[in-house]
Design an enzyme around this catalytic site. Structure first.
Site, PDB file in Angstrom:
ATOM      1  N   TYR A 147     -52.144   4.039  -9.608  1.00  0.00           N
ATOM      2  CA  TYR A 147     -52.697   5.116 -10.452  1.00  0.00           C
ATOM      3  C   TYR A 147     -54.006   4.669 -11.116  1.00  0.00           C
ATOM      4  CZ  TYR A 147     -52.352   8.850 -14.054  1.00  0.00           C
ATOM      5  OH  TYR A 147     -52.563   9.925 -14.888  1.00  0.00           O
ATOM      6  N   LYS A 151     -57.598   6.440 -10.542  1.00  0.00           N
ATOM      7  CA  LYS A 151     -58.277   7.074 -11.675  1.00  0.00           C
ATOM      8  C   LYS A 151     -59.611   6.394 -11.982  1.00  0.00           C
ATOM      9  CE  LYS A 151     -55.335  10.372 -12.685  1.00  0.00           C
ATOM     10  NZ  LYS A 151     -55.707  11.796 -12.643  1.00  0.00           N
TER      11      LYS A 151
HETATM   12  N1  CAA Z   1     -46.565  -4.888 -20.411  1.00  0.00           N
HETATM   13  C1  CAA Z   1     -45.906  -6.013 -20.127  1.00  0.00           C
HETATM   14  N2  CAA Z   1     -44.664  -6.022 -19.610  1.00  0.00           N
HETATM   15  C2  CAA Z   1     -44.083  -4.845 -19.414  1.00  0.00           C
HETATM   16  C3  CAA Z   1     -44.715  -3.614 -19.710  1.00  0.00           C
HETATM   17  C4  CAA Z   1     -45.998  -3.684 -20.252  1.00  0.00           C
HETATM   18  N3  CAA Z   1     -46.677  -2.568 -20.544  1.00  0.00           N
HETATM   19  N4  CAA Z   1     -43.885  -2.612 -19.386  1.00  0.00           N
HETATM   20  C5  CAA Z   1     -42.765  -3.197 -18.904  1.00  0.00           C
HETATM   21  N5  CAA Z   1     -42.872  -4.531 -18.941  1.00  0.00           N
HETATM   22  C6  CAA Z   1     -41.907  -5.517 -18.522  1.00  0.00           C
HETATM   23  C7  CAA Z   1     -40.539  -5.229 -19.093  1.00  0.00           C
HETATM   24  O1  CAA Z   1     -40.429  -5.768 -20.386  1.00  0.00           O
HETATM   25  C8  CAA Z   1     -39.633  -5.900 -18.102  1.00  0.00           C
HETATM   26  O2  CAA Z   1     -39.642  -7.273 -18.356  1.00  0.00           O
HETATM   27  P1  CAA Z   1     -38.328  -8.159 -18.175  1.00  0.00           P
HETATM   28  O3  CAA Z   1     -38.027  -8.130 -16.691  1.00  0.00           O
HETATM   29  O4  CAA Z   1     -38.713  -9.515 -18.646  1.00  0.00           O
HETATM   30  O5  CAA Z   1     -37.262  -7.493 -18.996  1.00  0.00           O
HETATM   31  C9  CAA Z   1     -40.396  -5.642 -16.801  1.00  0.00           C
HETATM   32  O6  CAA Z   1     -41.745  -5.413 -17.118  1.00  0.00           O
HETATM   33  C10 CAA Z   1     -39.901  -4.377 -16.127  1.00  0.00           C
HETATM   34  O7  CAA Z   1     -39.290  -4.839 -15.056  1.00  0.00           O
HETATM   35  P2  CAA Z   1     -38.259  -3.925 -14.271  1.00  0.00           P
HETATM   36  O8  CAA Z   1     -37.960  -4.641 -13.015  1.00  0.00           O
HETATM   37  O9  CAA Z   1     -37.150  -3.525 -15.169  1.00  0.00           O
HETATM   38  O10 CAA Z   1     -39.170  -2.649 -13.982  1.00  0.00           O
HETATM   39  P3  CAA Z   1     -38.725  -1.358 -13.254  1.00  0.00           P
HETATM   40  O11 CAA Z   1     -38.820  -1.554 -11.793  1.00  0.00           O
HETATM   41  O12 CAA Z   1     -37.437  -0.819 -13.802  1.00  0.00           O
HETATM   42  O13 CAA Z   1     -39.917  -0.427 -13.714  1.00  0.00           O
HETATM   43  C11 CAA Z   1     -41.321   0.712 -15.249  1.00  0.00           C
HETATM   44  C12 CAA Z   1     -39.988   0.033 -15.024  1.00  0.00           C
HETATM   45  C13 CAA Z   1     -41.672   1.644 -14.087  1.00  0.00           C
HETATM   46  C14 CAA Z   1     -42.402  -0.336 -15.345  1.00  0.00           C
HETATM   47  C15 CAA Z   1     -41.154   1.477 -16.562  1.00  0.00           C
HETATM   48  O14 CAA Z   1     -41.072   0.561 -17.600  1.00  0.00           O
HETATM   49  C16 CAA Z   1     -42.280   2.445 -16.849  1.00  0.00           C
HETATM   50  O15 CAA Z   1     -42.293   3.554 -16.362  1.00  0.00           O
HETATM   51  N6  CAA Z   1     -43.250   2.024 -17.655  1.00  0.00           N
HETATM   52  C17 CAA Z   1     -44.316   2.902 -18.100  1.00  0.00           C
HETATM   53  C18 CAA Z   1     -45.543   2.764 -17.268  1.00  0.00           C
HETATM   54  C19 CAA Z   1     -46.554   3.717 -17.850  1.00  0.00           C
HETATM   55  O16 CAA Z   1     -47.008   3.576 -18.976  1.00  0.00           O
HETATM   56  N7  CAA Z   1     -46.925   4.734 -17.081  1.00  0.00           N
HETATM   57  C20 CAA Z   1     -47.789   5.743 -17.589  1.00  0.00           C
HETATM   58  C21 CAA Z   1     -47.218   7.082 -17.213  1.00  0.00           C
HETATM   59  S1  CAA Z   1     -48.050   8.419 -18.011  1.00  0.00           S
HETATM   60  C22 CAA Z   1     -49.452   8.597 -17.188  1.00  0.00           C
HETATM   61  O17 CAA Z   1     -49.736   7.951 -16.229  1.00  0.00           O
HETATM   62  C23 CAA Z   1     -50.391   9.619 -17.727  1.00  0.00           C
HETATM   63  C24 CAA Z   1     -51.660   9.033 -18.132  1.00  0.00           C
HETATM   64  O18 CAA Z   1     -52.660   9.180 -17.422  1.00  0.00           O
HETATM   65  C25 CAA Z   1     -51.774   8.341 -19.424  1.00  0.00           C
END
Ligand code: CAA
Length: 240
Positions: A147, A151
């Site tokens: 993404y 973008k």
């Molecule tokens: N920075 C650092 N670490 C992060 C993080 C971040 N921002 N977000 C997640 N992590 C870490 C977690 O703490 C976790 O760490 P641990 O394994 O040590 O616990 C790890 O990353 C996540 O690992 P998972 O294997 O559990 O991840 P997953 O496969 O379940 O995926 C995810 C989870 C998809 C990353 C979910 O957390 C998510 O959706 N995050 C949000 C991402 C985001 O902000 N997207 C924006 C969407 S809105 C948009 O895009 C509109 C716009 O234009 C603004």
């Protein structure tokens, strides 16, 4: 006669707010959508704005869709490239398919829509192209290599095409919304969303209408000297 505006992804989320705001500003609006027939029908019932179904990831479908809109409503003056998807995953889990889907829609989609329209805008010596990028194209985002790349690409496209359009009175600008209260952001896990809101100095998510008002300005005759620009509307979360 009122100008025609086409909004991709225009029946839901930020796009729906943009379609409505442009209608309120006096444009004849066509709202494109890709999949959700039910939402599109409800949107037309509520607003009276016509919806048109095709995928922005498909060049031929875009060319045909633009032709149909122009036959029904007249020449398009304003194109808002708003359609976008997420396929978030940490990079070590991201599949080639997740990469491709996001690039095809969020980056190639703006090429596919703008390219067939461009000769008409040049002939008519007027146009407004408004690309909805994202804060995450400016700063990058964990789990969004696809993404963020798309973008950021939208911003390069905007700046290049602004130079080409200028002599024909076609402006090309981008808006980078921050986190806005839409289904896309609500799909982020609640804990993650709360931590994001904590990083927004105004202390809240944005409203779709706050992006729509930026679009109405960029579409207006008043904005004729603004081209190649990026408007960041993110509550102070990131200063590009
Ligand atoms: N920075 C650092 N670490 C992060 C993080 C971040 N921002 N977000 C997640 N992590 C870490 C977690 O703490 C976790 O760490 P641990 O394994 O040590 O616990 C790890 O990353 C996540 O690992 P998972 O294997 O559990 O991840 P997953 O496969 O379940 O995926 C995810 C989870 C998809 C990353 C979910 O957390 C998510 O959706 N995050 C949000 C991402 C985001 O902000 N997207 C924006 C969407 S809105 C948009 O895009 C509109 C716009 O234009 C603004």
């Amino acid at each position: 006669m009122s100008k025609v505006a086409l909004v991709t992804g225009g029946s839901r989320g930020i796009g729906a707010a943009i379609s409505k705001a442009l209608k309120d500003a006096g444009y004849t609006v066509a709202a494109n959508y890709a999949g959700n027939d039910e939402a599109a029908k409800a949107f037309t019932d509520e607003t009276g704005i016509k919806t048109y179904k095709w995928s922005v990831a498909d060049y031929d479908a875009c060319a045909a869709g633009i032709k149909q809109v122009e036959e029904e409503l007249g020449p398009i003056a304003v194109l808002v490239n708003n359609a976008g998807i997420t396929r978030d995953a940490p990079f070590h889990k991201m599949t080639p398919q997740q990469w491709k889907e996001v690039i095809d829609t969020n980056l190639s989609g703006i090429f596919n829509m703008t390219h067939p329209l461009w000769p008409g805008l040049r002939d008519r010596k007027f146009g407004r192209i408004i690309n909805i990028s994202s804060i995450n194209g400016q700063k990058g985002q964990f789990a969004q290599a696809n993404y963020s790349a798309a973008k950021a690409g939208d911003l390069g496209f905007t700046k290049a095409l602004a130079q080409e359009g200028a002599r024909n009175n076609i402006t090309v600008n981008a808006i980078c919304p921050g986190y806005i209260a839409t289904e896309m952001v609500m799909a982020v896990p609640e804990k993650v969303r709360e931590s994001i809101i904590a990083q927004i100095p105004v202390g809240r998510l944005g409203e779709p209408e706050e992006i729509a008002r930026c679009v109405v300005f960029l579409a207006s005759d008043d904005a004729g000297f603004v081209t190649g620009a990026t408007i960041s509307a993110n509550g102070g979360q990131y200063f590009a």
